[in-house]
Design a protein around this motif. Structure first.
Motif, mmCIF file in Angstrom:
data_model
loop_
_atom_site.group_PDB
_atom_site.id
_atom_site.type_symbol
_atom_site.label_atom_id
_atom_site.label_comp_id
_atom_site.label_asym_id
_atom_site.label_seq_id
_atom_site.Cartn_x
_atom_site.Cartn_y
_atom_site.Cartn_z
ATOM 1 N N LEU A 1 0.970 -1.190 -0.054
ATOM 2 C CA LEU A 1 0.044 -0.112 -0.043
ATOM 3 C C LEU A 1 1.046 1.043 0.005
ATOM 4 C CD1 LEU A 1 -2.732 1.123 -0.249
ATOM 5 C CD2 LEU A 1 -2.891 0.981 2.424
ATOM 6 N N VAL A 2 2.022 1.115 0.772
ATOM 7 C CA VAL A 2 2.827 2.476 0.786
ATOM 8 C C VAL A 2 3.491 2.647 -0.688
ATOM 9 C CG1 VAL A 2 5.142 3.045 1.682
ATOM 10 C CG2 VAL A 2 3.703 2.128 3.298
ATOM 11 N N ARG A 3 4.001 1.425 -1.208
ATOM 12 C CA ARG A 3 4.551 1.600 -2.419
ATOM 13 C C ARG A 3 3.362 2.218 -3.665
ATOM 14 N NH1 ARG A 3 7.730 -3.781 -4.305
ATOM 15 N NH2 ARG A 3 8.788 -3.291 -2.232
ATOM 16 N N GLU A 4 1.936 1.737 -3.513
ATOM 17 C CA GLU A 4 1.287 2.376 -4.429
ATOM 18 C C GLU A 4 0.888 3.703 -4.237
ATOM 19 O OE1 GLU A 4 -2.202 -0.372 -5.473
ATOM 20 O OE2 GLU A 4 -1.006 -1.921 -5.287
ATOM 21 N N TYR B 1 5.871 3.861 7.971
ATOM 22 C CA TYR B 1 6.698 4.447 6.678
ATOM 23 C C TYR B 1 6.317 5.768 6.765
ATOM 24 C CZ TYR B 1 7.563 -0.310 4.802
ATOM 25 O OH TYR B 1 8.060 -1.492 4.571
ATOM 26 N N GLN B 2 7.323 6.497 6.163
ATOM 27 C CA GLN B 2 7.103 8.057 5.772
ATOM 28 C C GLN B 2 7.072 8.173 4.180
ATOM 29 O OE1 GLN B 2 9.963 10.795 7.609
ATOM 30 N NE2 GLN B 2 9.276 12.414 5.825
ATOM 31 N N VAL B 3 6.059 8.837 3.711
ATOM 32 C CA VAL B 3 6.063 8.999 2.344
ATOM 33 C C VAL B 3 6.135 10.549 2.002
ATOM 34 C CG1 VAL B 3 5.062 8.462 0.226
ATOM 35 C CG2 VAL B 3 4.513 7.196 2.135
ATOM 36 N N ASP B 4 7.001 11.048 1.131
ATOM 37 C CA ASP B 4 7.223 12.473 0.805
ATOM 38 C C ASP B 4 6.522 12.766 -0.410
ATOM 39 O OD1 ASP B 4 10.561 12.853 1.955
ATOM 40 O OD2 ASP B 4 8.514 13.013 3.145
ATOM 41 N N PRO B 5 6.532 14.313 -0.579
ATOM 42 C CA PRO B 5 5.853 14.717 -1.733
ATOM 43 C C PRO B 5 6.405 14.332 -2.854
ATOM 44 C CG PRO B 5 5.939 16.475 -0.434
ATOM 45 C CD PRO B 5 6.580 15.165 0.366
ATOM 46 N N SER B 6 7.835 13.891 -3.128
ATOM 47 C CA SER B 6 8.397 13.308 -4.312
ATOM 48 C C SER B 6 7.905 11.867 -4.553
ATOM 49 C CB SER B 6 9.889 13.456 -4.059
ATOM 50 O OG SER B 6 10.052 12.518 -3.049
ATOM 51 N N GLY B 7 7.263 11.237 -3.655
ATOM 52 C CA GLY B 7 7.043 9.833 -3.707
ATOM 53 C C GLY B 7 7.964 8.953 -3.252
ATOM 54 N N SER B 8 9.235 9.511 -2.727
ATOM 55 C CA SER B 8 9.998 8.445 -2.035
ATOM 56 C C SER B 8 9.566 8.165 -0.345
ATOM 57 C CB SER B 8 11.555 9.098 -1.713
ATOM 58 O OG SER B 8 11.438 10.505 -1.750
ATOM 59 N N TYR B 9 9.856 6.727 -0.328
ATOM 60 C CA TYR B 9 9.253 6.523 1.133
ATOM 61 C C TYR B 9 10.269 5.729 1.978
ATOM 62 C CZ TYR B 9 8.889 1.998 -1.428
ATOM 63 O OH TYR B 9 9.212 0.850 -2.226
ATOM 64 N N PHE B 10 10.157 5.785 3.134
ATOM 65 C CA PHE B 10 11.259 5.260 4.114
ATOM 66 C C PHE B 10 10.582 4.577 5.266
ATOM 67 C CE2 PHE B 10 13.909 8.643 2.037
ATOM 68 C CZ PHE B 10 13.035 9.781 1.927
#
Lengths: 204, 235
Positions: free
Chosen positions: B110-113, B147-156
């Motif tokens: 879900l995070v990836r999508e 998980y954190q998701v940023d406006p650029s679409g990167s997630y950590f």
């Protein structure tokens, strides 16, 4: 002759004790003429999941290719193999997508799920799932297969007994069906090994 | 700054190799209200400040923490309306996954999508990036995850993290307090203390929001009464 009877086929799967067996005939015909005697109808998805596809041979091959494609992507994304129940839901969804122009196939799915519990199911050509605890059949010989399996099956058979039972049931049923036969292909899968065998039957 | 000449078009790189609109989006996030998340050994907690523009606002109508599926929740820092759009899209994706596989979506998928959606808006015509960073908390077969998701679409993936106005102080505080084998109740106390650190004014059960998920895999937002109990334990 119906489109499902164009190529002729017989597929059966049975549940044993911590194992399952899936078997198919080997005939490929064009209506009444036999053109192949080593046609593959049972395909591997991963080590513990197999699918047998009866019905129109071209649809069986294409559907298998699409399913392998989806499963490989799933493996890459989720870093794990698909569970048999999940795979069955995927097959059902794919078949229903073509509701008004279907694949003329009847899949039989067999696998070992969580804790190596055997799982089998079948569905019609538009994805209506039918789960069973004992055996599932499909193909032109399905009516004979129902009868043979019903009488020969007993629960909790070991791999060797299961092999004997499924081979006898397949042989007896395809002998009564002119469109399937020419030998049989049986796969018995336990958590530790997979046994493939080709069985000899009436070659006609 | 040469970059400003390139800040008109989202889809154009600046000479320094940045997409300036994304930098601006991160600034929008950085000026949003503080939110944080902590992954404990047996669950995850996410929390945020809920400072309302006036005392006349009905605080029960404001829901900054939302659930995406019964076992995944999310909180944000940044622009509220952008958050609502992402929540809607993510919920739909989770349901589409379920329809296809009859299996609940794993947190990573879900995070990836969601991240893929956010990335789309950095590479399409006529749209702008989302002005939010998300903290997604869930519990699935791989245990508790944050998980954190940023406006650029990167997630950590994080053990503990913070976003928004007070991010550097909050992160320093979390670094000191975090332990690998923390229990969820300790994590909730730590989360409240971290929010308190940077809070301007008096913290109370009505101006923060806390969401938790335990091993029972049910995400829930704590009611003001439950928050009050935890606050009292902290003090």
């Amino acid at each position: 002759m119906s489109i499902f009877e164009y190529n002729g086929s017989a597929v059966v799967a049975m549940v044993g004790k911590n194992c399952f067996a899936i078997a198919s005939d080997r005939r490929l015909g064009v209506q009444l003429q036999t053109i192949g005697t080593d046609f593959q109808r049972v395909f591997k998805i991963h080590d513990k999941l197999y699918i047998g596809l009866s019905g129109l041979a071209t649809d069986a091959q294409t559907l298998y290719q699409r399913l392998v494609f989806r499963h490989k992507l799933y493996q890459l994304r989720e870093e794990r193999d698909m569970k048999p129940e999940t795979f069955a839901s995927l097959v059902s969804a794919l078949l229903y997508e073509k509701r008004f122009g279907p694949y003329f196939c009847q899949p039989v799915i067999a696998g070992l799920g969580e804790n190596d519990e055997p799982f089998i199911c079948t569905m019609d050509c538009i994805g209506a799932k039918e789960l069973a605890k004992d055996f599932v059949v499909s193909g032109t010989a399905s009516e004979s297969l129902y009868g043979a399996c019903e009488s020969m099956y007993k629960p909790d058979m070991g791999p060797e007994e299961l092999f004997e039972t499924i081979s006898q049931a397949l042989r007896a049923s395809v002998d009564r069906d002119c469109l399937s036969g020419w030998g049989g292909y049986v796969l018995v899968v336990t958590p530790t090994e997979v046994r493939e065998s080709v069985i000899k039957g009436r070659m006609d | 700054m040469g970059d400003s000449q390139y800040s008109f078009s989202l889809t154009t790189f600046s000479p320094s190799g940045k997409l300036v609109q994304i930098e601006h989006a991160l600034t929008a996030v950085g000026s949003g209200q503080t939110s944080l998340g902590i992954k404990a050994a047996n669950g995850v907690v996410i929390a945020t400040e809920k400072k309302l523009p006036s005392i006349l606002v009905d605080e029960t109508s404001v829901q900054k923490i939302q659930s995406l599926t019964p076992n995944i929740g999310v909180v944000y820092s940044g622009m509220g309306p952008d958050f609502r759009v992402l929540v809607r899209k993510s919920r739909k994706q989770a349901q589409q996954y379920y329809r296809l596989y009859k299996e609940t979506i794993p947190v990573t998928q879900l995070v990836r999508e969601t991240a893929a959606v956010m990335q789309e808006f950095t590479q399409s015509g006529g749209v702008r990036p989302f002005g939010v960073s998300l903290l997604i908390a869930g519990y699935d077969d791989n245990g508790p995850q944050l998980y954190q998701v940023d406006p650029s679409g990167s997630y950590f993936s994080w053990k503990a993290s913070a976003m928004g106005k007070n991010v550097s102080n909050a992160k320093t505080f979390l670094e000191k307090r975090y332990t690998e084998d923390m229990e969820l109740d300790d994590a909730i106390h730590t989360a409240i203390l971290t929010l308190k650190e940077g809070y301007e004014g008096q913290i109370s059960a009505n101006n923060i929001e806390i969401g938790i998920i335990r091993a029972d895999r049910e995400f829930k937002v704590l009611s003001p009464a439950e928050i009050k109990d935890f606050l009292e334990e902290v003090e």
